[in-house]
Write a protein that holds these residues in place. Structure first.
Motif, PDB file in Angstrom:
ATOM      1  N   UNK A   1       0.870  -1.085  -0.123  1.00  0.00           N
ATOM      2  CA  UNK A   1       0.111   0.033  -0.029  1.00  0.00           C
ATOM      3  C   UNK A   1       0.895   1.201   0.121  1.00  0.00           C
ATOM      4  N   UNK A   2       0.341   2.458  -0.381  1.00  0.00           N
ATOM      5  CA  UNK A   2       0.927   3.744  -0.450  1.00  0.00           C
ATOM      6  C   UNK A   2       0.829   4.498   0.870  1.00  0.00           C
ATOM      7  N   UNK A   3      -0.097   3.799   1.879  1.00  0.00           N
ATOM      8  CA  UNK A   3      -0.456   4.699   2.979  1.00  0.00           C
ATOM      9  C   UNK A   3      -0.572   3.786   4.312  1.00  0.00           C
ATOM     10  N   UNK A   4      -0.131   4.428   5.309  1.00  0.00           N
ATOM     11  CA  UNK A   4      -0.284   3.732   6.760  1.00  0.00           C
ATOM     12  C   UNK A   4      -1.920   3.739   6.912  1.00  0.00           C
ATOM     13  N   UNK A   5      -2.075   2.378   7.039  1.00  0.00           N
ATOM     14  CA  UNK A   5      -3.752   2.083   7.369  1.00  0.00           C
ATOM     15  C   UNK A   5      -4.086   1.100   8.423  1.00  0.00           C
ATOM     16  N   UNK A   6      -5.211   0.656   8.722  1.00  0.00           N
ATOM     17  CA  UNK A   6      -5.532  -0.311   9.521  1.00  0.00           C
ATOM     18  C   UNK A   6      -4.934  -1.739   9.298  1.00  0.00           C
ATOM     19  N   UNK A   7      -4.328  -2.092   8.206  1.00  0.00           N
ATOM     20  CA  UNK A   7      -3.847  -3.190   7.713  1.00  0.00           C
ATOM     21  C   UNK A   7      -2.672  -3.548   8.680  1.00  0.00           C
ATOM     22  N   UNK A   8      -2.156  -2.305   9.154  1.00  0.00           N
ATOM     23  CA  UNK A   8      -0.856  -2.484   9.935  1.00  0.00           C
ATOM     24  C   UNK A   8      -1.397  -2.974  11.494  1.00  0.00           C
ATOM     25  N   UNK A   9      -2.742  -3.117  12.043  1.00  0.00           N
ATOM     26  CA  UNK A   9      -3.231  -3.659  13.168  1.00  0.00           C
ATOM     27  C   UNK A   9      -3.067  -5.042  12.968  1.00  0.00           C
ATOM     28  N   UNK A  10      -3.014  -5.704  12.032  1.00  0.00           N
ATOM     29  CA  UNK A  10      -2.557  -7.139  11.912  1.00  0.00           C
ATOM     30  C   UNK A  10      -1.201  -7.814  11.970  1.00  0.00           C
ATOM     31  N   UNK A  11      -0.225  -6.705  11.926  1.00  0.00           N
ATOM     32  CA  UNK A  11       1.028  -6.957  12.160  1.00  0.00           C
ATOM     33  C   UNK A  11       1.505  -7.284  13.546  1.00  0.00           C
ATOM     34  N   UNK A  12       2.190  -8.489  13.588  1.00  0.00           N
ATOM     35  CA  UNK A  12       2.740  -8.704  15.102  1.00  0.00           C
ATOM     36  C   UNK A  12       4.261  -8.199  15.069  1.00  0.00           C
ATOM     37  N   UNK A  13       4.877  -7.945  13.925  1.00  0.00           N
ATOM     38  CA  UNK A  13       5.929  -7.484  13.837  1.00  0.00           C
ATOM     39  C   UNK A  13       6.097  -6.469  12.669  1.00  0.00           C
ATOM     40  N   UNK A  14       6.587  -5.359  13.196  1.00  0.00           N
ATOM     41  CA  UNK A  14       7.023  -4.167  12.052  1.00  0.00           C
ATOM     42  C   UNK A  14       8.387  -3.846  11.934  1.00  0.00           C
ATOM     43  N   UNK A  15       8.829  -4.030  10.653  1.00  0.00           N
ATOM     44  CA  UNK A  15      10.314  -3.807  10.157  1.00  0.00           C
ATOM     45  C   UNK A  15      10.383  -2.471   9.574  1.00  0.00           C
ATOM     46  N   UNK A  16      10.819  -1.456   9.997  1.00  0.00           N
ATOM     47  CA  UNK A  16      10.859  -0.251   9.370  1.00  0.00           C
ATOM     48  C   UNK A  16      12.263   0.027   8.643  1.00  0.00           C
TER      49      UNK A  16
END
Length: 227
Positions: free
Chosen positions: A72-87
């Motif tokens: 996606x090109x934007x930060x959205x609710x899909x991130x709420x599914x992630x257990x691990x976020x790698x920036x």
């Protein structure tokens, strides 16, 4: 802290993010693994604000589709599914990424920050993540993704660093634990950079002095003999 992610989100899908994605999505990589009790396939998702904005952004989309991951090109609710976020965004965008991601991250999610170059930057990025209930880990990349892919060497620091390193090394990364203090990995990287630049500057000054004295060839030969 335990770490057994079912969904991993990548912030930034440039050289670093795409290299990590290829490693995690490879045959035998994290996504291909399954364990007893898994009731859903492991998933990779990515966010890159440059998606489809220009030729580079179009290429990002093609690579994501090739790896079969949602982007996606934007930060959205899909991130709420992630257990691990790698920036893995560029350093100047690290704080924006952390602040934007924190709005959607679920409590208890782990945030690996590969973007910072100083301990101060790490502290700034950590604040919104921890305020949102996430766990922040400082990661310093000490090699190049172009040549090494997911195996680019990394230093890891922060609360839960040992658990994080164990998981990363078991899933294709090459990492070293520096201990529980976030920011120490970034600080080591910065000091190493200063040291290397200082050595390079001294070498140049030595060669200039040798040239002036007409002994450059001899000095270089000595240098090669001791490398």
């Amino acid at each position: 802290m335990t770490l057994s992610p079912k969904v991993i989100a990548l912030l930034g899908f440039g050289e670093a993010g795409s290299a990590i994605a290829r490693g995690l999505a490879s045959d035998g990589g994290w996504r291909a693994q399954s364990k007893p009790g898994d009731n859903a396939p492991r998933r990779l998702i990515a966010i890159d604000t440059a998606l489809d904005k220009d030729a580079r952004g179009t290429a990002l989309g093609k690579e994501a589709r090739r790896l079969d991951l949602a982007i996606s090109d934007r930060y959205d609710a899909a991130l709420s599914e992630a257990d691990l976020v790698i920036s893995a965004v560029q350093g100047e965008h690290a704080l924006d990424a952390a602040t934007s991601a924190a709005k959607f991250m679920k409590k208890g999610a782990l945030y690996l920050d590969l973007c910072t170059v100083t301990g101060k930057m790490s502290d700034e990025d950590r604040a919104p993540i921890e305020a949102a209930g996430g766990h922040y880990i400082d990661v310093a990349v000490m090699g190049g993704f172009f040549a090494s892919g997911i195996k680019a060497p990394m230093l890891v620091a922060g609360a839960g660093a040992e658990t994080t390193v164990a998981w990363m090394n078991a899933n294709g990364f090459v990492t070293t634990c520096l201990g529980p203090k976030p920011g120490s990995a970034s600080s080591v990287k910065m000091l190493r950079s200063v040291l290397m630049k200082g050595i390079e500057a001294l070498a140049v000054e030595s060669f200039v002095a040798a040239e002036r004295q007409g002994i450059l060839k001899e000095v270089m030969e000595i240098g090669r003999a001791h490398v």
